[in-house]
Design a protein around this motif. Structure first.
Motif, short mmCIF file in Angstrom:
data_model
loop_
_atom_site.label_atom_id
_atom_site.label_comp_id
_atom_site.label_asym_id
_atom_site.label_seq_id
_atom_site.Cartn_x
_atom_site.Cartn_y
_atom_site.Cartn_z
N SER A 90 -22.84 -15.54 100.77
CA SER A 90 -23.63 -16.73 101.02
C SER A 90 -25.01 -16.53 100.43
CB SER A 90 -23.76 -16.97 102.52
OG SER A 90 -24.71 -17.98 102.78
N GLY A 91 -25.49 -17.57 99.77
CA GLY A 91 -26.83 -17.48 99.22
C GLY A 91 -27.87 -17.63 100.31
N ARG A 92 -29.10 -17.49 99.94
CA ARG A 92 -30.21 -17.69 100.88
C ARG A 92 -31.10 -18.80 100.33
NH1 ARG A 92 -31.05 -13.21 104.38
NH2 ARG A 92 -29.74 -11.45 103.87
N GLY A 93 -31.71 -19.51 101.23
CA GLY A 93 -32.60 -20.57 100.78
C GLY A 93 -31.85 -21.87 100.58
N GLY A 94 -32.02 -22.52 99.45
CA GLY A 94 -31.48 -23.87 99.27
C GLY A 94 -29.96 -23.96 99.21
N ASP A 95 -29.30 -22.98 98.61
CA ASP A 95 -27.85 -23.07 98.45
C ASP A 95 -27.17 -22.03 99.33
OD1 ASP A 95 -25.50 -22.71 95.65
OD2 ASP A 95 -25.26 -23.37 97.71
N ASP A 96 -26.74 -22.46 100.51
CA ASP A 96 -26.11 -21.52 101.44
C ASP A 96 -24.60 -21.64 101.44
OD1 ASP A 96 -28.62 -21.52 104.12
OD2 ASP A 96 -28.62 -20.82 102.06
N LYS A 97 -24.05 -22.30 100.44
CA LYS A 97 -22.59 -22.44 100.38
C LYS A 97 -21.95 -21.07 100.36
CE LYS A 97 -20.97 -24.06 96.49
NZ LYS A 97 -20.37 -22.92 95.80
N ILE A 98 -20.88 -20.92 101.12
CA ILE A 98 -20.19 -19.63 101.20
C ILE A 98 -19.04 -19.64 100.20
CG2 ILE A 98 -18.83 -18.12 102.68
CD1 ILE A 98 -20.48 -19.21 105.02
N ILE A 99 -18.96 -18.60 99.40
CA ILE A 99 -17.84 -18.49 98.46
C ILE A 99 -17.05 -17.22 98.78
CG2 ILE A 99 -19.00 -19.80 96.66
CD1 ILE A 99 -19.50 -17.15 95.22
N PHE A 100 -15.75 -17.30 98.52
CA PHE A 100 -14.84 -16.21 98.85
C PHE A 100 -14.28 -15.57 97.59
CE2 PHE A 100 -14.13 -16.42 103.41
CZ PHE A 100 -14.68 -17.65 103.73
N GLY A 101 -13.94 -14.29 97.71
CA GLY A 101 -13.13 -13.65 96.70
C GLY A 101 -11.68 -14.11 96.85
N LYS A 102 -10.82 -13.63 95.96
CA LYS A 102 -9.42 -14.04 95.96
C LYS A 102 -8.61 -13.38 97.08
CE LYS A 102 -9.64 -16.49 92.14
NZ LYS A 102 -9.56 -17.95 92.18
N GLY A 103 -9.19 -12.37 97.70
CA GLY A 103 -8.50 -11.70 98.79
C GLY A 103 -7.70 -10.49 98.36
N THR A 104 -7.58 -9.54 99.26
CA THR A 104 -6.74 -8.36 99.06
C THR A 104 -5.80 -8.24 100.24
OG1 THR A 104 -8.44 -7.16 97.83
CG2 THR A 104 -6.67 -5.85 98.81
N ARG A 105 -4.52 -8.14 99.95
CA ARG A 105 -3.54 -7.95 101.03
C ARG A 105 -3.41 -6.45 101.28
NH1 ARG A 105 -0.44 -10.96 103.75
NH2 ARG A 105 -0.73 -12.77 102.37
N LEU A 106 -3.73 -6.06 102.49
CA LEU A 106 -3.62 -4.65 102.89
C LEU A 106 -2.31 -4.44 103.64
CD1 LEU A 106 -4.88 -1.82 103.18
CD2 LEU A 106 -5.96 -2.62 105.29
N HIS A 107 -1.51 -3.53 103.14
CA HIS A 107 -0.23 -3.24 103.75
C HIS A 107 -0.24 -1.78 104.19
CE1 HIS A 107 4.41 -2.76 103.26
NE2 HIS A 107 4.08 -3.10 104.50
N ILE A 108 -0.13 -1.57 105.49
CA ILE A 108 -0.14 -0.21 106.02
C ILE A 108 1.30 0.27 106.16
CG2 ILE A 108 -0.91 1.31 107.86
CD1 ILE A 108 -3.16 -0.06 106.24
N LEU A 109 1.60 1.35 105.48
CA LEU A 109 2.95 1.90 105.50
C LEU A 109 3.10 2.88 106.66
CD1 LEU A 109 2.97 2.62 101.67
CD2 LEU A 109 4.20 0.77 102.83
N PRO A 110 4.24 2.85 107.34
CA PRO A 110 4.42 3.73 108.51
C PRO A 110 4.53 5.20 108.12
CG PRO A 110 6.44 2.51 108.04
CD PRO A 110 5.40 1.98 107.10
#
Lengths: 110, 117
Positions: A90-110
């Motif tokens: 999120s920016g500070r000041g006038g432009d506080d629009k929140i932008i996201f990354g594409k995401g990472t799927r975390l898979h925990i193996l047993p």
């Protein structure tokens, strides 16, 4: 331009092993950085924010302004950590629009 | 303590039909967003709004329209539904300028599962 990059689409880690989810950002000023998590078939929820400097569910993230990174780390992965993780800015000041990354799927193996 | 509320939760549409996804928030947030999330993929921003009467395109606006007549509501309209619009849609809101303990946190609705056949 604001940009959040998560280079890994999928990360598989064995239970008990360390976890590091990478996040790099591009922003001309001083942004606010976040990590959000989405467990299976649930809504996204805030995991942690850089300004809080907190540890949530064993996860920490340090803002490195020199490398423009905000990597998410956990020393010992647990099976319940399996989820989709999003880095956000999120920016500070006038432009506080929140932008996201594409995401990472975390898979925990047993 | 409702937060962000989306309706409907599930919907099946035929190709060419139109529908509106409703979104309301009761936190007096000025920013509102619509995202879509395709199976196994990340979020894509469709439209967002920085306040009543103001809307802007996101990453994937084609095939959608929005309006923001009030602070609370931000409906998303699908015109002429296509199979490519089969997805989960998330509405979200945040408050610009809020700093301190809550900061500029974004809150999400539970999602709307849409299938176009």
């Amino acid at each position: 331009a604001q940009r959040v990059t998560q280079p890994e689409k999928l990360l598989s880690v064995f239970k008990g092993a360390p976890v590091e989810l990478k996040c790099n950002y591009s922003y001309s000023g001083s942004p606010e950085l976040f990590w959000y998590v989405q467990y299976s078939r649930q809504r996204l929820q805030l995991l942690l924010r850089h300004i809080s400097r907190e540890s949530i569910k064993g996860f920490t993230a340090d803002l490195n302004k020199g490398e423009t990174s905000f990597h998410l780390k956990k020393p010992f992965a647990q099976e319940e950590d399996s989820a989709m993780y999003y880095c956000a800015l999120s920016g500070r000041g006038g432009d506080d629009k929140i932008i996201f990354g594409k995401g990472t799927r975390l898979h925990i193996l047993p | 303590n409702a937060g962000v509320t989306q309706t409907p939760k599930f919907r099946i549409l035929k190709i060419g039909q139109s529908m509106t996804l409703q979104c309301a928030q009761d936190m007096n947030h000025n920013y509102m967003y619509w995202y879509r999330q395709d199976p196994g993929m990340g979020l894509k921003l469709i439209y967002y709004s920085v306040g009543a009467g103001i809307t802007d395109k996101g990453e994937v606006p084609n095939g959608y329209n929005v309006s923001r007549s009030t602070t609370e509501d931000f409906p998303l309209r699908l015109e002429l539904a296509a199979p490519s619009q089969t997805s989960v849609y998330f509405c979200a809101s945040s408050y610009s300028g809020a700093r301190g303990s809550s900061g500029n946190t974004i809150y999400f609705g539970e999602g709307s599962w849409l299938t176009v056949v």
